[in-house]
Design a protein around this motif. Structure first.
Motif, PDB file in Angstrom:
ATOM      1  N   VAL A 166       0.846  -1.195   0.000  1.00 31.64           N
ATOM      2  CA  VAL A 166       0.000   0.000   0.000  1.00 31.64           C
ATOM      3  C   VAL A 166       0.882   1.246   0.000  1.00 31.64           C
ATOM      4  CG1 VAL A 166      -1.944  -1.096   1.186  1.00 31.64           C
ATOM      5  CG2 VAL A 166      -0.137  -0.010   2.524  1.00 31.64           C
ATOM      6  N   LEU A 172       2.116   8.271  -4.438  1.00 28.33           N
ATOM      7  CA  LEU A 172       1.961   7.789  -5.814  1.00 28.33           C
ATOM      8  C   LEU A 172       1.904   8.943  -6.808  1.00 28.33           C
ATOM      9  CD1 LEU A 172      -0.604   4.921  -5.131  1.00 28.33           C
ATOM     10  CD2 LEU A 172       1.859   4.720  -5.539  1.00 28.33           C
ATOM     11  N   GLN A 177       2.986   5.140  -9.949  1.00 23.94           N
ATOM     12  CA  GLN A 177       2.504   3.872  -9.407  1.00 23.94           C
ATOM     13  C   GLN A 177       3.248   2.709 -10.041  1.00 23.94           C
ATOM     14  OE1 GLN A 177      -1.589   3.653  -8.577  1.00 23.94           O
ATOM     15  NE2 GLN A 177      -1.760   1.439  -8.862  1.00 23.94           N
ATOM     16  N   GLU A 179       3.909  -0.846 -11.496  1.00 24.02           N
ATOM     17  CA  GLU A 179       3.012  -1.836 -12.078  1.00 24.02           C
ATOM     18  C   GLU A 179       3.608  -3.240 -12.051  1.00 24.02           C
ATOM     19  OE1 GLU A 179       1.898  -0.513 -15.935  1.00 24.02           O
ATOM     20  OE2 GLU A 179       0.798   1.242 -15.204  1.00 24.02           O
ATOM     21  N   HIS A 187      11.540   2.996  -6.309  1.00 19.89           N
ATOM     22  CA  HIS A 187      10.622   3.447  -5.267  1.00 19.89           C
ATOM     23  C   HIS A 187      11.270   3.366  -3.890  1.00 19.89           C
ATOM     24  CE1 HIS A 187       6.826   4.126  -7.488  1.00 19.89           C
ATOM     25  NE2 HIS A 187       7.428   3.335  -8.379  1.00 19.89           N
ATOM     26  N   ILE A 236       6.330   2.910   0.178  1.00 20.25           N
ATOM     27  CA  ILE A 236       5.437   1.766   0.041  1.00 20.25           C
ATOM     28  C   ILE A 236       5.618   0.864   1.262  1.00 20.25           C
ATOM     29  CG2 ILE A 236       4.897  -0.270  -1.349  1.00 20.25           C
ATOM     30  CD1 ILE A 236       5.989   1.253  -3.780  1.00 20.25           C
ATOM     31  N   GLU A 255      -4.280   0.282  -2.315  1.00 17.94           N
ATOM     32  CA  GLU A 255      -3.635  -1.024  -2.542  1.00 17.94           C
ATOM     33  C   GLU A 255      -3.012  -1.029  -3.934  1.00 17.94           C
ATOM     34  OE1 GLU A 255      -4.675  -5.819  -2.741  1.00 17.94           O
ATOM     35  OE2 GLU A 255      -6.212  -4.379  -2.113  1.00 17.94           O
ATOM     36  N   LEU A 256      -1.763  -1.471  -4.017  1.00 19.03           N
ATOM     37  CA  LEU A 256      -1.047  -1.482  -5.283  1.00 19.03           C
ATOM     38  C   LEU A 256      -1.224  -2.820  -5.982  1.00 19.03           C
ATOM     39  CD1 LEU A 256       2.289   0.243  -4.161  1.00 19.03           C
ATOM     40  CD2 LEU A 256       0.143   1.284  -4.931  1.00 19.03           C
ATOM     41  N   SER A 257      -1.501  -2.763  -7.266  1.00 21.20           N
ATOM     42  CA  SER A 257      -1.640  -3.968  -8.079  1.00 21.20           C
ATOM     43  C   SER A 257      -0.344  -4.178  -8.848  1.00 21.20           C
ATOM     44  CB  SER A 257      -2.829  -3.825  -9.034  1.00 21.20           C
ATOM     45  OG  SER A 257      -2.975  -4.987  -9.823  1.00 21.20           O
ATOM     46  N   ILE A 258       0.566  -4.911  -8.240  1.00 17.85           N
ATOM     47  CA  ILE A 258       1.891  -5.144  -8.810  1.00 17.85           C
ATOM     48  C   ILE A 258       1.962  -6.571  -9.330  1.00 17.85           C
ATOM     49  CG2 ILE A 258       4.368  -5.260  -8.291  1.00 17.85           C
ATOM     50  CD1 ILE A 258       3.888  -3.137  -6.137  1.00 17.85           C
TER      51      ILE A 258
END
Length: 302
Positions: A166, A172, A177, A179, A187, A236, A255-258
């Motif tokens: 997160v 961000l 952001q 990916e 980061h 992060i 919430e990060l979609s990695i």
């Protein structure tokens, strides 16, 4: 010589640091207690204590002996309590140890309800991210995140403990952001520090688990401080979903979609467990607490 009584006297002298204080605990004369301990030393053929007018200290062999008898005394204490409490109503002091985040967000609100149901149980709750022993003077019940421990304790799975990445909208907006796992070196990472080092970020790439951690800017064993840093936009953070859910709901964190998905462990049995010692007869206060916490957590977070 009553060796069991002598062992209890000796242990209490060590814990209190005084023959006088130990004697008060047992409501016996200090001279009588001192004589029992001296008889114990004579039977062993070793000096266990160094006596002075100001304090009592353990000898080297005394410390070894003291440590070796604690499990024996604790098992006897448990057996006595089990017999006295068998078929009795739940009562007495209940020691619970839990992770700080889980304790603050999930456990403590439930314990208000538990106390109303069982007013004769006195709760002694310790919130700490350090490991606690299930045993003498530490905890009757422990709640920990990780994998199921060894067979010497009963481990009940309460809930999943999935860690997710997160970050704040401010972070961000300024850094972009990520990916893919390949974006993470550009980061900033906030890491929980364990006795074995910072918790890594792992990803399964081409069938192999790889460390894809971003450069660290803050490390700590205090999760609440790291959460504050994430909310302030410093980087992060990987935390359990149950711990960050309110901040995601409020929009303070995203919430990060990695891809591929990040994890902090390769073990598939990583979860939140309730732990207590194996006993032939579970004392009522422990049994009702185990049943209550298990059922309420599963009801609310299944």
């Amino acid at each position: 010589m009553d060796q069991l009584r002598a062992l209890r006297y000796f242990s209490k002298v060590v814990e209190s640091g005084s023959f006088t204080q130990a004697a008060k605990s047992f409501a016996v004369p200090a001279s009588s207690l001192s004589r029992r301990v001296a008889d114990l030393e004579t039977s062993l053929g070793a000096s266990l204590l160094i006596r002075s007018t100001r304090q009592v200290k353990l000898t080297e062999i005394g410390r070894i002996y003291f440590n070796s008898i604690q499990d024996i005394l604790h098992q006897l204490e448990q057996s006595d309590e089990a017999v006295r409490s068998y078929q009795a109503k739940p009562m007495g002091q209940l020691r619970i140890s839990a992770m700080v985040g889980f304790g603050e967000r999930i456990l403590l609100p439930l314990l208000d309800e538990f106390s109303a149901l069982y007013p004769e149980i006195t709760l002694d709750v310790n919130l700490s991210d350090e490991l606690s022993s299930l045993g003498h003077d530490e905890a009757d019940i422990a709640i920990r995140g990780g994998i199921a421990p060894n067979e010497r304790v009963v481990a009940i799975k309460l809930m999943e403990n999935q860690f997710i990445p997160v970050a704040s909208p401010e972070y961000l907006n300024s850094r972009g952001q990520p990916e893919t796992a390949g974006d993470l070196p550009d980061h900033k990472g906030l890491y929980f520090n364990t006795p074995r080092g910072p918790t890594p970020w792992l990803a399964q790439i081409d069938g192999q688990w790889q460390n894809v951690s971003a450069p660290a800017v803050f490390l700590s064993n205090k999760g609440s401080w790291l959460l504050e840093k994430a909310l302030q936009g410093h980087g992060i953070l990987m935390l359990p979903r149950w711990g960050v859910a309110p901040y995601i709901a409020s929009g303070q964190l995203l919430e990060l979609s990695i891809k591929p998905a990040l994890s902090i462990t390769t073990n598939q049995n990583f979860a939140v467990y309730l732990l207590y010692q194996k006993q032939e007869i579970i004392v009522p206060k422990v049994k009702v607490a185990v049943d209550f916490i298990r059922d309420r957590v599963r009801e609310l977070y299944a």
